[in-house]
Enzyme design. Structure first.
Site, PDB file in Angstrom:
ATOM      1  N   GLY A  14       0.781  -1.242   0.000  1.00  0.00           N
ATOM      2  CA  GLY A  14       0.000   0.000   0.000  1.00  0.00           C
ATOM      3  C   GLY A  14       0.805   1.281   0.000  1.00  0.00           C
ATOM      4  O   GLY A  14       0.337   2.310   0.491  1.00  0.00           O
ATOM      5  N   SER A  15       2.002   1.258  -0.620  1.00  0.00           N
ATOM      6  CA  SER A  15       2.786   2.504  -0.612  1.00  0.00           C
ATOM      7  C   SER A  15       2.124   3.585  -1.477  1.00  0.00           C
ATOM      8  O   SER A  15       2.203   4.772  -1.160  1.00  0.00           O
ATOM      9  CB  SER A  15       4.230   2.255  -1.052  1.00  0.00           C
ATOM     10  N   MET A  92      -4.779  -6.855  -6.703  1.00  0.00           N
ATOM     11  CA  MET A  92      -4.306  -7.953  -7.537  1.00  0.00           C
ATOM     12  C   MET A  92      -5.393  -8.746  -8.257  1.00  0.00           C
ATOM     13  O   MET A  92      -5.087  -9.710  -8.944  1.00  0.00           O
ATOM     14  CB  MET A  92      -3.433  -8.916  -6.703  1.00  0.00           C
ATOM     15  N   HIS A 111       0.285   1.582 -13.215  1.00  0.00           N
ATOM     16  CA  HIS A 111       1.020   0.448 -13.777  1.00  0.00           C
ATOM     17  C   HIS A 111       2.506   0.824 -13.863  1.00  0.00           C
ATOM     18  O   HIS A 111       2.833   1.918 -14.344  1.00  0.00           O
ATOM     19  CB  HIS A 111       0.470   0.109 -15.174  1.00  0.00           C
ATOM     20  N   ASP A 147      -4.660  -3.416 -18.623  1.00  0.00           N
ATOM     21  CA  ASP A 147      -3.830  -2.197 -18.681  1.00  0.00           C
ATOM     22  C   ASP A 147      -3.971  -1.453 -20.014  1.00  0.00           C
ATOM     23  O   ASP A 147      -2.987  -0.926 -20.546  1.00  0.00           O
ATOM     24  CB  ASP A 147      -2.351  -2.544 -18.405  1.00  0.00           C
TER      25      ASP A 147
END
Ligand code: GRF
Length: 204
Positions: A14-15, A92, A111, A147
């Site tokens: 969770g950065s 994820m 991304h 993506d």
């Protein structure tokens, strides 16, 4: 303009969530993090959220339920809270078509490569293996592909000859922590306009 209600989805450390949390706390974002949602009860990002007074909800997927059913439960939960923006910060699971459709141009993902190069998993390793001289990161709206959604912001990072997957990932992450909060800020200020594949950024 009303403050936007944000739901952050995460599965791990969770950065990026922390970077967005800091931007919100610093008053740079016309919105607030209403809830953090995770598919992983052990995600480090959840502990950070809880210790900072942010509500958390864990939705573990059972083996018997389909992806659609799993996300339908989450949609019901989000509907109850009137969420404006979903932020995928290292989440994820691949989203269901239903949630993508319902939140069209209201789901942001980060991304760790310059899309459309190196989509999917292990983007930094893919970039090293390919031998590119520049990689970077991309914030995009989520669509039905992997993506592939309209690009909001990108930042480049040079690849060094002695880079490993770890060192390159670290330098890309530094840039993620800058452009992701910036994209959230632009969204909350209603400055993003999607025209086909292009995301136009309006002047304030
Ligand atoms: C980041 O590398 C992001 O680009 C990718 O997942 C990772 C999440 O890291 N989508 P963190 O959990 O935000 O630290």
């Amino acid at each position: 303009m009303e403050k936007k209600k944000i739901a952050v989805f995460l599965s791990g450390r969770g950065s990026n969530f922390k970077a967005i949390f800091d931007a919100v706390g610093g008053g740079r974002v016309n919105g607030y993090i209403d809830v953090v949602i995770s598919d992983n009860p052990d995600a480090k990002g959840l502990s950070f959220a809880r210790s900072h007074g942010i509500g958390c909800a864990v939705f573990e997927k059972s083996r018997t339920e389909s992806r659609t059913e799993y996300f339908d439960t989450i949609i019901d939960f989000l509907d109850g809270r009137q969420i404006d923006l979903i932020v995928l910060a290292g989440f994820m699971k691949v989203l269901s078509g239903t949630i993508i459709e319902k939140y069209r141009h209201r789901i942001l993902n980060i991304h760790p490569a310059l899309l459309p190069s190196f989509p999917g998993v292990h983007a930094q390793r893919q970039a090293l293996d390919y031998g590119v001289k520049y990689s970077g990161c991309t914030v995009h709206f989520v669509d039905e592909g992997v993506d592939t959604g309209p690009i909001v912001l990108q930042e480049t990072v040079s690849v060094r000859e002695d880079d490993t997957e770890g060192t390159l990932s670290d330098r890309i992450l530094e840039q993620e922590h800058k452009i992701f909060p910036r994209a959230v800020q632009l969204f909350c200020d209603e400055r993003l306009k999607v025209k086909g594949r292009r995301v136009l950024i309006r002047n304030p």
